[in-house]
Scaffold this active site. Structure first.
Site, PDB file in Angstrom:
ATOM      1  N   ASP A  20      67.152  82.135 -67.275  1.00 34.16           N
ATOM      2  CA  ASP A  20      67.120  80.957 -66.402  1.00 34.16           C
ATOM      3  C   ASP A  20      65.778  80.244 -66.538  1.00 34.16           C
ATOM      4  O   ASP A  20      64.714  80.867 -66.391  1.00 34.16           O
ATOM      5  CB  ASP A  20      67.276  81.375 -64.924  1.00 34.16           C
ATOM      6  CG  ASP A  20      68.709  81.713 -64.560  1.00 34.16           C
ATOM      7  OD1 ASP A  20      69.611  81.543 -65.401  1.00 34.16           O
ATOM      8  OD2 ASP A  20      68.919  82.162 -63.416  1.00 34.16           O
ATOM      9  N   GLY A  48      76.702  87.404 -63.676  1.00 31.41           N
ATOM     10  CA  GLY A  48      76.958  88.839 -63.818  1.00 31.41           C
ATOM     11  C   GLY A  48      75.683  89.636 -63.662  1.00 31.41           C
ATOM     12  O   GLY A  48      75.605  90.582 -62.865  1.00 31.41           O
ATOM     13  N   ASN A  50      72.882  88.730 -62.330  1.00 31.67           N
ATOM     14  CA  ASN A  50      72.338  88.601 -60.973  1.00 31.67           C
ATOM     15  C   ASN A  50      72.995  89.608 -60.030  1.00 31.67           C
ATOM     16  O   ASN A  50      72.331  90.275 -59.233  1.00 31.67           O
ATOM     17  CB  ASN A  50      72.587  87.190 -60.424  1.00 31.67           C
ATOM     18  CG  ASN A  50      71.786  86.131 -61.161  1.00 31.67           C
ATOM     19  OD1 ASN A  50      70.883  86.451 -61.933  1.00 31.67           O
ATOM     20  ND2 ASN A  50      72.125  84.865 -60.949  1.00 31.67           N
ATOM     21  N   GLY A 232      77.557  79.641 -42.559  1.00 32.49           N
ATOM     22  CA  GLY A 232      77.850  81.070 -42.589  1.00 32.49           C
ATOM     23  C   GLY A 232      79.004  81.404 -43.510  1.00 32.49           C
ATOM     24  O   GLY A 232      79.210  80.752 -44.532  1.00 32.49           O
ATOM     25  N   ASP A 253      64.765  78.011 -52.322  1.00 29.34           N
ATOM     26  CA  ASP A 253      65.568  77.967 -53.558  1.00 29.34           C
ATOM     27  C   ASP A 253      66.857  78.754 -53.314  1.00 29.34           C
ATOM     28  O   ASP A 253      66.818  79.964 -53.104  1.00 29.34           O
ATOM     29  CB  ASP A 253      64.755  78.591 -54.709  1.00 29.34           C
ATOM     30  CG  ASP A 253      65.483  78.520 -56.042  1.00 29.34           C
ATOM     31  OD1 ASP A 253      66.631  78.041 -56.085  1.00 29.34           O
ATOM     32  OD2 ASP A 253      64.888  78.948 -57.058  1.00 29.34           O
ATOM     33  N   ASP A 259      75.337  85.058 -55.592  1.00 30.74           N
ATOM     34  CA  ASP A 259      75.411  86.326 -56.337  1.00 30.74           C
ATOM     35  C   ASP A 259      74.812  87.464 -55.507  1.00 30.74           C
ATOM     36  O   ASP A 259      75.329  88.587 -55.510  1.00 30.74           O
ATOM     37  CB  ASP A 259      74.673  86.206 -57.675  1.00 30.74           C
ATOM     38  CG  ASP A 259      75.293  85.138 -58.560  1.00 30.74           C
ATOM     39  OD1 ASP A 259      76.531  84.994 -58.534  1.00 30.74           O
ATOM     40  OD2 ASP A 259      74.543  84.437 -59.260  1.00 30.74           O
ATOM     41  N   SER A 289      67.056  86.079 -49.957  1.00 33.36           N
ATOM     42  CA  SER A 289      66.906  85.560 -51.329  1.00 33.36           C
ATOM     43  C   SER A 289      66.563  84.067 -51.352  1.00 33.36           C
ATOM     44  O   SER A 289      65.843  83.630 -52.240  1.00 33.36           O
ATOM     45  CB  SER A 289      68.163  85.853 -52.154  1.00 33.36           C
ATOM     46  OG  SER A 289      69.150  84.886 -51.911  1.00 33.36           O
TER      47      SER A 289
HETATM   48  O1  RIB Z   1      74.633  81.803 -59.816  1.00 27.71           O
HETATM   49  C1  RIB Z   1      73.398  81.439 -60.368  1.00 27.71           C
HETATM   50  C2  RIB Z   1      73.427  81.603 -61.861  1.00 27.71           C
HETATM   51  O2  RIB Z   1      74.300  80.642 -62.427  1.00 27.71           O
HETATM   52  C3  RIB Z   1      72.107  81.380 -62.556  1.00 27.71           C
HETATM   53  O3  RIB Z   1      71.346  82.564 -62.655  1.00 27.71           O
HETATM   54  C4  RIB Z   1      72.484  80.782 -63.888  1.00 27.71           C
HETATM   55  O4  RIB Z   1      72.138  81.578 -64.991  1.00 27.71           O
HETATM   56  C5  RIB Z   1      73.971  80.530 -63.799  1.00 27.71           C
HETATM   57  O5  RIB Z   1      74.692  81.503 -64.449  1.00 27.71           O
END
Ligand code: RIB
Length: 310
Positions: A20, A48, A50, A232, A253, A259, A289
């Protein structure tokens, strides 16, 4: 597989691995506009990866099934997963395609726009999944998203279903979702845009959300956990609909927060919590996060979550 043969807290993640590149900018650019950014952050991402990293940080035993390029980013990704304690035996290096890469723009309101070039993720095949059969069978849950080919997710869910492993889907990118996949899905975790695309319903209020979730359940999904950002989450299953309020934090952010939510929900389910308790836990992890920059770099450990709760 007999429930007693299953490995406790084991989660198998099938999905994408990206690098990223996160550009911070005051606001997102308009078409044709060049903007000066304020910072650049490079980290590992991919839905995946993440989910695999977030689950491992929360104490799960994670196997990650994926493809990276035979390049510097691929080696960096493998080393970073191994450092998190993730089983990387089913991550292949693809000689023909580069490691997947995402360009992520984040503005001052913590909103993001993402472009992903799939690269090696496109090369993950159903045969790669078959090779990991024992890992799927011995896991409590298998998590899939769709940044790798649809056929790989279907194969993973078929193996999981046959062995009683719970199947959990992040339906993104939503355009790739099919009814065949949904019918194999124990838990589906869409956001509002995704559930609208899957059901044709516009989500403007709580009743719209509940109706859309029930439409999704008619396609064979057993439980829907709809994430609604600032509003929510909503859990909908045979027991009815339950709203899980969001944790109020100052977001910097939001990339990868979905994820983190999915991974935390999966870890809690694997630890024996019910779906509503799991969604509450997931909303805490997602909230932490979004207070940090980056994707995997923003995910808390189990100890950090406990400290945060106190
Ligand atoms: O869900 C976020 C992700 O979406 C990022 O890490 C990016 O790589 C994309 O896959």
């Amino acid at each position: 597989m007999d429930a007693s043969e299953r490995i406790p807290r084991k989660i198998c993640v099938v999905g994408s691995a990206n690098v990223d590149l996160t550009f911070r900018t005051h606001r997102l650019p308009l078409p044709g506009e060049t903007l000066a950014g304020s910072s650049l952050h490079q980290g590992m991402g991919g839905k995946g990866a993440n989910q695999a990293v977030a689950a491992a940080r929360l104490g799960a035993r994670v196997t990650f099934v994926a493809r990276v390029g035979n390049d510097a980013f691929g080696s960096e990704a493998l080393a970073s997963y191994a450092a998190e304690g993730i089983d990387t035996s089913f991550i292949h290096k693809d000689n023909e395609r580069p490691t997947g890469t995402a360009a992520i723009l984040v503005d001052d309101k913590a909103e993001n726009s993402i472009i992903v070039v799939a690269g090696a993720n496109e090369g993950l095949t159903p045969d790669d999944i078959k090779a990991a059969t024992s890992s799927i069978e011995s896991a409590a849950l298998v998590l899939c998203q769709l940044e790798t080919p649809l056929g790989t997710a279907i194969e993973a869910f078929r193996i999981a279903r046959a062995s009683g492993t719970l199947t959990v889907l992040t339906p993104a990118p939503v355009s790739l979702v099919t009814d065949e996949l949904l019918a194999l899905c124990d838990v589906c975790i869409p956001n509002k845009t995704e559930i609208a695309a899957l059901t044709g319903c516009l989500i403007e209020n709580y009743d719209d959300a509940k109706n859309a979730a029930n439409l999704l359940r008619q396609k064979g999904v057993k439980r829907v956990v709809l994430t609604m950002g600032g509003e929510g989450a909503l859990v909908v299953d045979d027991e009815g609909a339950t709203h899980i309020p969001r944790m109020k934090v100052d977001a910097v952010d939001t990339t990868g927060a979905g994820d983190a939510f999915t991974a935390a929900l999966a870890v809690s389910l694997a630890n024996g919590l019910d779906i509503r308790q799991s969604a509450r836990q997931a909303s805490i992890v997602a909230a932490i996060s979004v207070t940090r920059i980056g994707t995997q770099s923003s995910y808390p450990t189990g100890k950090e979550v406990q400290a945060w709760r106190r």
